[in-house]
Structure formats: C-alpha cells, structure tokens
Scaffold this motif. Sequence first.
Motif, PDB file in Angstrom:
ATOM      1  N   VAL A  77       7.218  -9.703   4.976  1.00 37.40           N
ATOM      2  CA  VAL A  77       7.004 -11.034   4.397  1.00 37.40           C
ATOM      3  C   VAL A  77       5.792 -11.021   3.470  1.00 37.40           C
ATOM      4  O   VAL A  77       5.832 -11.574   2.357  1.00 37.40           O
ATOM      5  N   VAL A  78       4.733 -10.372   3.896  1.00 35.73           N
ATOM      6  CA  VAL A  78       3.518 -10.337   3.082  1.00 35.73           C
ATOM      7  C   VAL A  78       3.776  -9.603   1.762  1.00 35.73           C
ATOM      8  O   VAL A  78       3.379 -10.059   0.697  1.00 35.73           O
ATOM      9  N   ASP A  79       4.463  -8.472   1.838  1.00 30.54           N
ATOM     10  CA  ASP A  79       4.774  -7.722   0.620  1.00 30.54           C
ATOM     11  C   ASP A  79       5.639  -8.560  -0.332  1.00 30.54           C
ATOM     12  O   ASP A  79       5.411  -8.583  -1.551  1.00 30.54           O
ATOM     13  N   THR A  80       6.629  -9.242   0.228  1.00 30.20           N
ATOM     14  CA  THR A  80       7.498 -10.096  -0.587  1.00 30.20           C
ATOM     15  C   THR A  80       6.692 -11.235  -1.208  1.00 30.20           C
ATOM     16  O   THR A  80       6.883 -11.576  -2.381  1.00 30.20           O
ATOM     17  N   ALA A  81       5.791 -11.808  -0.429  1.00 35.58           N
ATOM     18  CA  ALA A  81       4.984 -12.931  -0.924  1.00 35.58           C
ATOM     19  C   ALA A  81       4.094 -12.511  -2.083  1.00 35.58           C
ATOM     20  O   ALA A  81       3.974 -13.228  -3.084  1.00 35.58           O
ATOM     21  N   VAL A  82       3.468 -11.358  -1.969  1.00 33.42           N
ATOM     22  CA  VAL A  82       2.567 -10.891  -3.023  1.00 33.42           C
ATOM     23  C   VAL A  82       3.331 -10.722  -4.337  1.00 33.42           C
ATOM     24  O   VAL A  82       2.892 -11.157  -5.402  1.00 33.42           O
ATOM     25  N   ARG A  83       4.499 -10.081  -4.258  1.00 33.84           N
ATOM     26  CA  ARG A  83       5.293  -9.861  -5.465  1.00 33.84           C
ATOM     27  C   ARG A  83       5.765 -11.184  -6.065  1.00 33.84           C
ATOM     28  O   ARG A  83       5.668 -11.415  -7.274  1.00 33.84           O
ATOM     29  N   THR A  84       6.270 -12.056  -5.222  1.00 37.62           N
ATOM     30  CA  THR A  84       6.868 -13.301  -5.708  1.00 37.62           C
ATOM     31  C   THR A  84       5.810 -14.254  -6.246  1.00 37.62           C
ATOM     32  O   THR A  84       6.029 -14.929  -7.264  1.00 37.62           O
ATOM     33  N   LEU A  85       4.666 -14.331  -5.566  1.00 36.67           N
ATOM     34  CA  LEU A  85       3.599 -15.204  -6.049  1.00 36.67           C
ATOM     35  C   LEU A  85       3.144 -14.804  -7.448  1.00 36.67           C
ATOM     36  O   LEU A  85       2.902 -15.661  -8.312  1.00 36.67           O
ATOM     37  N   GLY A  86       3.040 -13.497  -7.668  1.00 33.35           N
ATOM     38  CA  GLY A  86       2.649 -13.044  -8.998  1.00 33.35           C
ATOM     39  C   GLY A  86       3.649 -13.474 -10.060  1.00 33.35           C
ATOM     40  O   GLY A  86       3.271 -13.873 -11.163  1.00 33.35           O
ATOM     41  N   THR A  87       4.929 -13.431  -9.723  1.00 34.67           N
ATOM     42  CA  THR A  87       5.971 -13.812 -10.680  1.00 34.67           C
ATOM     43  C   THR A  87       5.923 -15.293 -11.000  1.00 34.67           C
ATOM     44  O   THR A  87       5.966 -15.684 -12.170  1.00 34.67           O
ATOM     45  N   VAL A  88       5.845 -16.139  -9.970  1.00 37.47           N
ATOM     46  CA  VAL A  88       5.878 -17.576 -10.233  1.00 37.47           C
ATOM     47  C   VAL A  88       4.575 -18.057 -10.872  1.00 37.47           C
ATOM     48  O   VAL A  88       4.586 -19.003 -11.675  1.00 37.47           O
ATOM     49  N   ARG A  89       3.465 -17.429 -10.544  1.00 34.81           N
ATOM     50  CA  ARG A  89       2.204 -17.821 -11.193  1.00 34.81           C
ATOM     51  C   ARG A  89       2.265 -17.531 -12.694  1.00 34.81           C
ATOM     52  O   ARG A  89       1.798 -18.329 -13.517  1.00 34.81           O
ATOM     53  N   GLU A  90       2.860 -16.413 -13.059  1.00 32.80           N
ATOM     54  CA  GLU A  90       3.011 -16.108 -14.484  1.00 32.80           C
ATOM     55  C   GLU A  90       3.997 -17.070 -15.140  1.00 32.80           C
ATOM     56  O   GLU A  90       3.800 -17.489 -16.285  1.00 32.80           O
ATOM     57  N   THR A  91       5.032 -17.437 -14.421  1.00 38.21           N
ATOM     58  CA  THR A  91       6.025 -18.358 -14.963  1.00 38.21           C
ATOM     59  C   THR A  91       5.407 -19.688 -15.350  1.00 38.21           C
ATOM     60  O   THR A  91       5.740 -20.276 -16.380  1.00 38.21           O
ATOM     61  N   VAL A  92       4.458 -20.157 -14.555  1.00 33.09           N
ATOM     62  CA  VAL A  92       3.854 -21.464 -14.802  1.00 33.09           C
ATOM     63  C   VAL A  92       2.582 -21.380 -15.632  1.00 33.09           C
ATOM     64  O   VAL A  92       2.006 -22.393 -16.019  1.00 33.09           O
TER      65      VAL A  92
END
Length: 726
Positions: free
Chosen positions: A60-75
Amino acid sequence: MAHRLEQLIVRRTLRLPSPTGPSGDGSVAARQFDAALMSVGFKLSARLLERLSGLSEGTVVDTAVRTLGTVRETVGDHVRHNVYFVDFPANVPDTFDFWMRCVTEALADDTARESTLARLRTGVLDLLALPSYGTYRHTYAEMLAAHDELVAAAGDRVTVLHLGGALDDEVTALYLALAGSSTPLGDEGLTDLETLAGACVAGPQPEAIPVRENRAVVNRARLRAGADLLLDTVTDVLRLACALSDGDVTLQEPTRFRALPRPVRRALLAGLDAVVEASPAKSADVHAHREAFKRLGERLHPHEYPRWPHAAEVFAVARGEKRARSFDSRVEELLGAGDVTGAVALLKSAPGRLLRALDRLLRTAGTEEERDAVAAAAEEVAPRVSGRVVLAVREHLHNRAGEKGGPGERRVFVNRLGRAWVAPDGRAPLPAPACRRLISAFDAEVGRRLPEPGHLLIDPAVLDVALPLSGRATTAGLGVLPRGSVSAVEGGLLRFFVYWKQTGRSTDYDLSALVLDSGYRTVTWLSYTALRDVEGTHSGDITDAPDGASEFIDLRLDAVRGDFIVPQVNIYSGEGFEEVEESFFGFMLREAEQRGRPFEPRTVRMKSDLRGPGRVALPLVFVRGDDGRWHAKWLHLYLKGHPSANRVEGNRVSVAALLRGIVDREHLTVRHLTGLLAGRATAVTSWDGEKVPDGPVTYIGLERPEGLHPDSRVLTPENLRDLIPA
C-alpha cells in the motif's frame, strides 16, 4: 516500465490498475493514503479502498508513493508556488508606490545608485535594472508561514480515483481506444500512444486506425519491433519518416529528417513501392507535400534499390521529373470553368473532400438546380464519411447559416496547433434552405450510426461540453474541456495561476487578466503594470525562472465591472511555450473565508499545459450570463504576438476582435448527441448526484459516479471521443 504505464493509466483514466502484492492488513496505510490524497483534492473509491486494505502495508505504501506523485503533478502541486508579495492577496501595494519603493531601494544600494541615477536622468524608468524588482524577496517557507491554513469548504474539488483491472488489461484497453480513435489526438495523446504501442505491439490491435497521425505513431512501434507496417497511402510513409525523426506527424511543421539505418530505409521504400504498385494514382498525393518528399528522398537513396521502381517514381514526381496529376487540380479546373456539376461528380469519388468543399460548392453554384445537385451529392456520400467529419461540417453549416457574410465581416481562423488570427471575410452567405436540408440529413446519418445505449444516464453538467472533434482542440491537464465548451463557475473568488521553468536563458512570462464590457471594450486589466483594481490583485512580477516561478491573479467576481474576463499569459522575454522545461496555467475557485496559501491544490478546478505556438496564450474566457452568473468558455488559443515585450495593453484590440468571433460561435455539444441517443434509449435519466440505477447504464458525465453496475459504459471527458460515431 510497469510503473510508467501505471502512472499513464492513472493520469489518463483516473483509474488505478488493481494493485498486486502479498495479502495483509493494509487498512491503516490505505486510510492514510486516502487522507493524503484528499489534501490535494483526490480520494479513493470505496472499491479501491477495500482492495488496498486487503494488501500488505508495504504494498500500500509503495502504491501510495507512486500514485501521489502522479496526481500531484496532474494538479500542478509537484512544484513550489511562491509569490513576490509574501501576503498576497493581502497587502499588495499600489503599482506606482511599489515602483517608487524599488527606486528608493536602488538609490540606497551603493552598487546600483549610479546606474539608477543615470537612467532616471534620461526620463526613463527601467524596472528590470532595479535590484529589488522581479525576484523573490523571501523563501518559500517564509511565504507559507505568512498564510493561515485553508478552511475546508463543501465546494472544494474532490476527484475520485477508481479501481481498475489488471495492469496489462488496462494498458491494452487504453491502447486500443487511443489507436482506434476516430478523432485526432493532441501532442500528449500521441506521446502516450507511442508508449502504449511499444508495450502492445505483440498484443491485440484495433480493427482500424482511421487517424493518420495515430497510424504513424503505431507504425514506428511496429517498425522497431519488426512487425508489418500499416500503409495505404504514400503520405503514410512520409508521416512514419517524420515520426522516426521525432518530427511533426501532422505535417504542419517541416521535419528535419535524420540519417536512417539501412533496414529502416528498406522498410520505407518497400512500403512506398507496395502502395503505388497497388494504386498508381496515389502517387499524385505527393504534390500536397512535395518539398518534404524531396528531402526524404535525399535520405532514403531510392536509386540504390532498383527492385522497388514504384518507390523511385514517388520521388520523381516530387522532383517534377514525372507527371502525376493531382485530384485537387482536376477539381480546380472544373470549378474554374464554372462546371459545378462536373466538380461534384468528380468529388463524389472522394466523399470526405466533397463534404469539406460544401461551403465553396454552394457559393459557386449559380442556379437552384446546381445547389440541389450539390446537396443531393452530399446526402448520397455522407454514409461513407467519418462521423467526425460529418459532425464538423454540420457545425460549420449551422454557424454559416446564421452569418451575414460579405464585406465588412470578420472571420476567425484557428489552425491545428491552436494559433488564432482574424481576417476580413469576403464570403457570400450560404442559402439557408440548403443549410437546413443538409443539417437535417447529417443529423439523420449520425443518429443512424449511434449505438443503442440502453438506459441512458446523463449528468446535466456535461451537456454544454463541446464534442471533441479533434484532440488538438484541447490540451493536457486536469479538468480541461475541448475548445468551445461552457462550464459553470461557482465561488466568490477566482484565482488564476501560471508556472514556468526556463531551460537555458532568462525567461519572463507575465500573467494578466483583461476585463471587457458587453461590447468588447476594455474596462480594466490586472498585470504587472496594474497590480490592484476594484476587481482584485496581482501577485507581482517575476522576471527570471531558473528554478521555476509562479504568478497569480485574484479576482472578486461580485466586484467585476465587465462581462468578460480574459486571462492571458504574455511572453515578455526569453523562451517560448514549447522551449521552456515546463509551463502550465490554471484557475482555482474558493470562498473569501477559506483563506489558505496562494496555491491550494484542493481548490484547483483546471490546470492545463502551455505548449503551443505564438507568444500570447489565451486558455479560456469567463463570461457573465444574462442571469448574472459566470461561465467559463474554453479557448486553448495562441496569438502570434511580438518577439518580445508582449503586454496586455498592447494586444487588447486583437484579443477583443478574436473573442467577438469565438464567443458567439455555436459549437456542437454533448447535448446534441445525447438528444440523438435519447431516441434509441430504453430509458433516459438525469443524474442528480445521488443514487445510481441498479442495472447497466450508458453514463455520460464529467466524472464517473461510484456504484455503477460493472457492465455499464462510462463516458467522461477522458474518453468522450468514444461518443463520436465512426
């Protein structure tokens, strides 16, 4: 590579491919992930939260790190947004007082005093020569400390991330959707398609790739993998050569062809030879891109490969050594002789060209009989024309039927790159009866091609979104809608932002906002030359961005005295939008009592990349309706501007002239197609944002609701192009 593909899926579909890993109790980490997402305006769907909770905490932590980076860049939250005036929007000084303060500080600076005095003696104030002007005077941390926390509000944006299928399935589905799209993709779409094509070259392929640019990108991946090429015109080979040289596959800009390896040259020449051997008339297509073919021939050396003589003929046509009369020249000859009937008969063999030439044919027809022949031919060939072209011509006829035409009128042009300009319109008006007849015929044809939607569930907020007839009518980003779309603006404060980071030389972008009245006359503006006005404030001018820079404009909508708000980004000096390392524009909506930092990701409603020609960007315009409410109309336009020193004061007239033609134009919207779909539906429901039906539906809206039946078909702005019939 897998992580890159996962990020691509999240960005384009707002679906997280089903995470894999050891089972465990990841519920705490999943809730923490959800909370972190909510801080930037996103959240996990119930199904995705449940799925993550059953995995190990590490997964979960690994998935969160990757996904957070993606959505932060999106916004747009992946960079630090500082402001010149630390308390912005509070305590922004009067422009003249601020400039005088900069002068006073320069005179108190031993290193700048003499040069400042020398310039002042000439009667000219050079702001860029003042040491305290144009650069941040405080750190990012100091700016954060000067602002209270954002107060949560019900209107804050919440974008839901949904649970997807297995990564391979998601990648294949997206590849098939993009490659088989009936509408052209934008630059980001083509880049994503290239990545997906490379991963899917050995897997399922779309039944057809109707858009030529998409085919070029897929062919490059197939060539690299040693697969057969998909070619049926000589221009397909030219586009592929452009792709191999990282050039423009749309053929709008010249490509500098690279030296190609011998195996690649052989593949291109063999493809050319096969196309011309099967249909010798296709060599006439060379004329449309003659210079490009001549330059390509210099790289391919066709004389070294006598086994492909038809390929050599293509380059002989380009050099003028062999005659191949083009289709267009034959049409022009007939029209030049006044033979409209003959031109129509010839154009029937090229249905798409006939429809694109309808305006000219109807204007050229001198009798009612000729106009009837033109209309009858268009009705006859319409079933053989792509849905995108039928809809685009239908939209054109609808707007032309309402125009006066003739001397004194103005016409707005927008090319495929988003460059816009205005020119006199000398066209005669079109006959209204012919337009009505053709519009009715085209609607019937499109309606015939639409699928049976079953239960049709529609979010009313999507009805005024323009049909994405071209991916080049929009840009990459969050909450971005196609050119011509209209969306409601809810909130008391409207805040624009721009961010840019230069690559090599000093670059100064200037965010401005022009306010116009109902007659498109200037009321006021906010920019670095007008930091404050009744409407709001500007965050201050930043003139160099080696580490990135941001500018903001804050507007109180109830204080705006005009009817149009036109945000724009002017390049004052330095690198263009396509040269900088990164540049993007967006806007936020919030209430006055929310306070918060200048940039709050939860309040961002739109963030779009700035990647276009010209030196002035016009992302959208805000329009006050007759009921007093504000709406955004999406533009995605670029003006040529000047090589340097572009300012809002200098382009007011050109912007007003452009808006007059753009704002009044009626674009075909989702409302039009849902109206046609409704007649084929078993039921039609307007979604109220609450409970969704129990069974499968065809849902059309701005965001995918939670709880839809798994067999439902979902159409949102991310895949709205699928609504366009083939």
